[in-house]
Design a protein around this motif. Structure first.
Motif, PDB file in Angstrom:
ATOM      1  N   ARG A  71      57.748  32.051  66.343  1.00 24.18           N
ATOM      2  CA  ARG A  71      58.305  30.689  66.310  1.00 24.18           C
ATOM      3  C   ARG A  71      58.901  30.317  64.950  1.00 24.18           C
ATOM      4  O   ARG A  71      58.757  29.192  64.489  1.00 24.18           O
ATOM      5  CB  ARG A  71      57.241  29.678  66.710  1.00 24.18           C
ATOM      6  CG  ARG A  71      56.687  29.960  68.095  1.00 24.18           C
ATOM      7  CD  ARG A  71      56.009  28.764  68.709  1.00 24.18           C
ATOM      8  NE  ARG A  71      55.801  28.993  70.121  1.00 24.18           N
ATOM      9  CZ  ARG A  71      54.853  29.796  70.615  1.00 24.18           C
ATOM     10  NH1 ARG A  71      54.044  30.427  69.802  1.00 24.18           N
ATOM     11  NH2 ARG A  71      54.730  29.976  71.912  1.00 24.18           N
ATOM     12  N   GLU A  73      62.003  29.337  62.690  1.00 29.00           N
ATOM     13  CA  GLU A  73      63.163  28.523  62.984  1.00 29.00           C
ATOM     14  C   GLU A  73      64.428  29.379  63.108  1.00 29.00           C
ATOM     15  O   GLU A  73      64.574  30.393  62.444  1.00 29.00           O
ATOM     16  CB  GLU A  73      63.338  27.517  61.839  1.00 29.00           C
ATOM     17  CG  GLU A  73      64.144  26.316  62.176  1.00 29.00           C
ATOM     18  CD  GLU A  73      64.826  25.768  60.933  1.00 29.00           C
ATOM     19  OE1 GLU A  73      65.720  24.930  61.092  1.00 29.00           O
ATOM     20  OE2 GLU A  73      64.473  26.223  59.823  1.00 29.00           O
ATOM     21  N   LYS A  74      65.356  28.920  63.950  1.00 29.56           N
ATOM     22  CA  LYS A  74      66.505  29.744  64.305  1.00 29.56           C
ATOM     23  C   LYS A  74      67.370  30.126  63.103  1.00 29.56           C
ATOM     24  O   LYS A  74      67.774  31.290  62.966  1.00 29.56           O
ATOM     25  CB  LYS A  74      67.366  29.008  65.341  1.00 29.56           C
ATOM     26  CG  LYS A  74      68.416  29.901  65.947  1.00 29.56           C
ATOM     27  CD  LYS A  74      68.902  29.413  67.287  1.00 29.56           C
ATOM     28  CE  LYS A  74      69.801  30.486  67.882  1.00 29.56           C
ATOM     29  NZ  LYS A  74      70.191  30.268  69.233  1.00 29.56           N
ATOM     30  N   SER A  75      67.662  29.159  62.229  1.00 29.70           N
ATOM     31  CA  SER A  75      68.547  29.465  61.095  1.00 29.70           C
ATOM     32  C   SER A  75      67.874  30.474  60.152  1.00 29.70           C
ATOM     33  O   SER A  75      68.532  31.353  59.588  1.00 29.70           O
ATOM     34  CB  SER A  75      68.908  28.186  60.350  1.00 29.70           C
ATOM     35  OG  SER A  75      67.725  27.552  59.909  1.00 29.70           O
ATOM     36  N   THR A  76      66.572  30.343  59.998  1.00 30.43           N
ATOM     37  CA  THR A  76      65.838  31.296  59.153  1.00 30.43           C
ATOM     38  C   THR A  76      65.909  32.687  59.737  1.00 30.43           C
ATOM     39  O   THR A  76      66.069  33.687  59.022  1.00 30.43           O
ATOM     40  CB  THR A  76      64.359  30.870  59.041  1.00 30.43           C
ATOM     41  OG1 THR A  76      64.303  29.473  58.847  1.00 30.43           O
ATOM     42  CG2 THR A  76      63.668  31.585  57.901  1.00 30.43           C
ATOM     43  N   LYS A  99      61.142  35.459  66.162  1.00 29.58           N
ATOM     44  CA  LYS A  99      61.227  34.503  67.266  1.00 29.58           C
ATOM     45  C   LYS A  99      59.863  34.359  67.943  1.00 29.58           C
ATOM     46  O   LYS A  99      59.428  33.266  68.279  1.00 29.58           O
ATOM     47  CB  LYS A  99      62.263  34.990  68.278  1.00 29.58           C
ATOM     48  CG  LYS A  99      62.493  34.000  69.410  1.00 29.58           C
ATOM     49  CD  LYS A  99      63.419  34.576  70.474  1.00 29.58           C
ATOM     50  CE  LYS A  99      63.548  33.593  71.629  1.00 29.58           C
ATOM     51  NZ  LYS A  99      64.238  34.167  72.776  1.00 29.58           N
TER      52      LYS A  99
END
Lengths: 331, 381
Positions: free
Chosen positions: B105, B107-110, B102
């Motif tokens: 940065r 990506e959230k799904s990754t 996180k």
């Protein structure tokens, strides 16, 4: 968390569970119940009542009666001087209707909001946090010295600091002090309290009150385990990311408590009167100053009582909003 | 993956405490390296300097050949597991594991996919949406491990990661750590005060004391041939027996008894030495044998499969570990028979080991073969 949800599921119809003060009020049933259950070996209701009476009398005489009296006065035209002083009449909600249309009251409310937002929320909370955060790992005597100065600013009586600031910003307080100290240092001639009255008050109050937030946040930051921040640092988190992801979620309760206390104190702060007496031309007439003027300079106690009650309502709204925010973070 | 090298590292704290005093060491790529020592020996400070959390007062650190002495923690590409795990209580397990991603940065799904991938390898698949507060100690420990692994760091730094677990869980976690390390082969520096952890896990151990390295070597070497009296006293579930001895004309004399031990050539012909032998290599026999020491049983402690016997001998206390079937009773008069071939010799003044062992095939002082004297010691171990 889970304890609370089970409680509300046991008593789904109870209003107290939804009330912000419900949590605080409920536990008070505990001691009374256990007192009763104590039976012959306990004190019993009679003695409990005996012990409670002195404090109940004090609270009644000095808190409840004046509050009720203010409530009553707000519905009358009671004054210190003039015809109404001798022949007070019941006016119903007339004072409240007046307040809503009174431009002076509206102006005063606006000034108060600016004062609270500028000096309390932005000024003291942000500056206090910044000081606590930046000096967190300092162990030098310099930090102690700066902290001590900030705390002195907070604990010195209002009348004293007001006098100091008048001499600092304005001068003219005696034959020897014609020029404000700030002007003297900067070689300018600005009458700060006349030309920038509200800004001066905001800066004054930030200076005066930031120590409280700083100390509160000092304590709060102590509660963040160093390993949390170190984990974030090793992960590559920037200072902003550390604050957002690790520190603020952890001390959210402290922040809300601080904001609540500071907002209420600043909202009800009377010290501006000592600096500017509401002037010039009403530019620093915060609500407490306005009430004071209406009550004791114009002698209109009825109207002043009504405004006091409005202030109380505003305070309550602020408190309820904060308390519900505080509660929501737990669910 | 990366090797680590530390060159004459010194750390003096502002209050004047010298936590690390000229330490040099190197950790190979993929090695599991343990820093072992009593509390306050500087091992955690050394680890924190490797992480970049503390700045050294002098010296240099390289990770993967790159000089990182002045590089902040974020730029070192390391992952650290703390004793208190440092899981963020307001984040779910998945968010905790993926926190390093996180920050960068991703990506959230990754992030979620990576958290599940790493977490399921550590038995956390069903716990992804829980908060750390809802996990057991062992699960928290694994979540902290998973976070370190998710970061894709080149170097793992462990600061006593098992010491908050109860004894049984600690053993499980230790096995898990060993298995993990075998799978990922990531360079690991592991700080512990628990020597059994270090012995069980590490490829090499560095024993630290008062900011200096006392010995660096593989567990077997540290255990069987402590480099000095400090290590001899520190390593082992029971401290080594230290017996004052004398070398006389190449023969070793303990309490007036010539014992069948190799006199180290470095000891010269006549001098005082300290002889150290582990209690596990001391047997107790009822009759006098050549090289045995008379002693009276004082205390018998039941260790389950073995007994730890403390005896009063001619040269002070001596401890022996004997099988459960052969526990003596206090007051009994016996003879202690150390396995003299396993003894190490130390300089009494400096505490350093006298290393110079006679050449292979040299004749032992022929009194009795040491092998015949160690009747109980095999089972005792």
């Amino acid at each position: 968390m889970s304890a609370r949800s089970t409680k509300s599921s046991v008593r789904p119809t109870s209003r107290t569970a939804d009330h912000p003060l419900g949590q605080i009020a409920e536990p008070s049933l505990g001691p009374a119940a256990s007192l009763e259950a104590a039976g012959p070996s306990g004190l019993g209701r009679k003695w409990a009542a005996v012990f409670l009476t002195p404090s109940a009398v004090l609270i009644g005489v000095f808190l409840i009666f004046p509050a009720a009296w203010t409530l009553y006065l707000g519905l009358t035209n009671f004054s210190l001087v003039g015809f109404a002083a001798a022949h007070t009449t019941f006016e119903g909600l007339a004072n409240y209707r007046n307040a809503i249309t009174d431009p002076e009251f509206g102006n005063s409310l606006l000034i108060t909001l600016v004062y609270v937002f500028g000096s309390a929320i932005v000024g003291q909370v942000v500056l206090g946090f910044a000081m606590a955060w930046k000096w967190k790992d300092w162990r030098s005597p310099l930090r102690r010295a700066v902290e001590a100065l900030a705390i002195i600013a907070w604990i010195v009586p209002s009348s004293v600091v007001a006098f100091l600031w008048i001499s600092y910003l304005q001068g003219n307080i005696g034959p020897l002090v014609e020029q404000g100290t700030l002007d003297f240092i900067l070689h300018i001639s600005t009458n700060w309290l006349l030309q920038f009255p509200l800004l001066s008050l905001i800066i004054f109050n930030v200076w005066r009150g930031s120590a409280f937030s700083m100390m509160l946040f000092n304590g709060a930051l102590q509660s963040v385990p160093p390993s949390y921040l170190e984990t974030a640092r090793i992960s590559g988190a920037s200072e902003f990311q550390q604050l957002r992801d690790v520190v603020l979620p952890r001390i959210k309760g402290h922040v809300l408590t601080d904001v609540l206390l500071i907002s209420l104190w600043t909202f009800n702060d009377f010290t501006p009167y000592l600096l500017t007496a509401g002037g010039p031309n009403g530019q620093t007439e915060t609500l407490p100053v306005f009430v004071y003027k209406v009550a004791f300079q114009q002698g209109n106690l009825g109207y002043a009582s009504a405004i006091s009650l409005i202030m109380l309502v505003i305070n309550s709204v602020i408190a309820v909003v904060y308390l519900s925010l505080l509660r929501s973070r737990n669910t | 993956m990366a090797s680590v090298s530390v060159e004459s590292l010194t750390k003096v704290f502002p209050n004047g405490v010298k936590a690390i005093d000229g330490v040099s060491l190197s950790v190979d790529d993929g090695e599991f390296f343990a820093l072992l020592g009593p509390s306050g020996c500087g091992k955690t400070t050394l680890l924190r300097i490797l992480a970049g959390l503390e700045a050294p007062s002098a010296g240099r650190i390289r990770i993967g050949g790159r000089d990182v002495t002045k590089v902040p923690p974020a730029g070192r590409n390391v992952a650290m597991v703390f004793q208190d795990y440092a899981l963020f209580p307001h984040m779910s397990v998945a968010d905790n594991i993926a926190y390093p991603l996180k920050v960068h940065r991703v990506e959230k799904s990754t992030r979620r996919r990576r958290a599940e991938e790493v977490g399921s390898g550590l038995g956390l698949a069903a716990l992804m949406d829980r908060r750390p507060g809802q996990l057991s100690g062992g699960q928290q420990q694994r979540a902290a491990l998973a976070r370190a692994m998710a970061a894709d760091a080149v170097l793992f730094l462990f600061d006593e990661p098992l010491s908050n677990l109860d004894a049984r869980l600690r053993m499980e976690a230790r096995t898990l750590l060993k298995r993990l390390h075998r799978e990922v082969r990531k360079t690991t520096v592991y700080v512990t005060h628990d020597q059994s952890e270090a012995l069980a896990l590490a490829d090499r151990i560095a024993v630290m004391d008062h900011g200096v390295l006392r010995q660096v070597g593989p567990p077997a070497e540290i255990f069987h041939h402590p480099g000095n009296l400090f290590v001899a006293g520190f390593i082992g579930s029971t401290p080594m027996n230290l017996l004052p001895a004398r070398v006389l004309d190449g023969q070793v004399v303990v309490a007036g008894e010539v014992v069948p031990a190799w006199a180290p050539a470095g000891a010269g012909t006549t001098r005082e030495v300290v002889l150290a032998v582990r209690p596990e290599y001391v047997d107790l026999v009822p009759e006098h044998l050549p090289g045995s020491l008379p002693a009276e049983v004082e205390v018998v402690e039941d260790l389950g499969t073995t007994h730890l016997v403390t005896l009063r001998g001619p040269e002070g206390a001596i401890q022996a570990v004997v099988p459960e079937t052969r526990a003596p009773t206090p007051g009994e008069r016996l003879f202690a028979v150390p396995d003299w071939s396993r003894a190490s010799f130390y300089e009494p003044d400096t505490g350093e080991r006298l290393r110079d062992v006679p050449a292979e095939g040299a004749e032992a002082p022929a009194i009795a073969s040491p092998g015949t004297l160690t009747l109980g010691s095999e089972t005792a171990r």
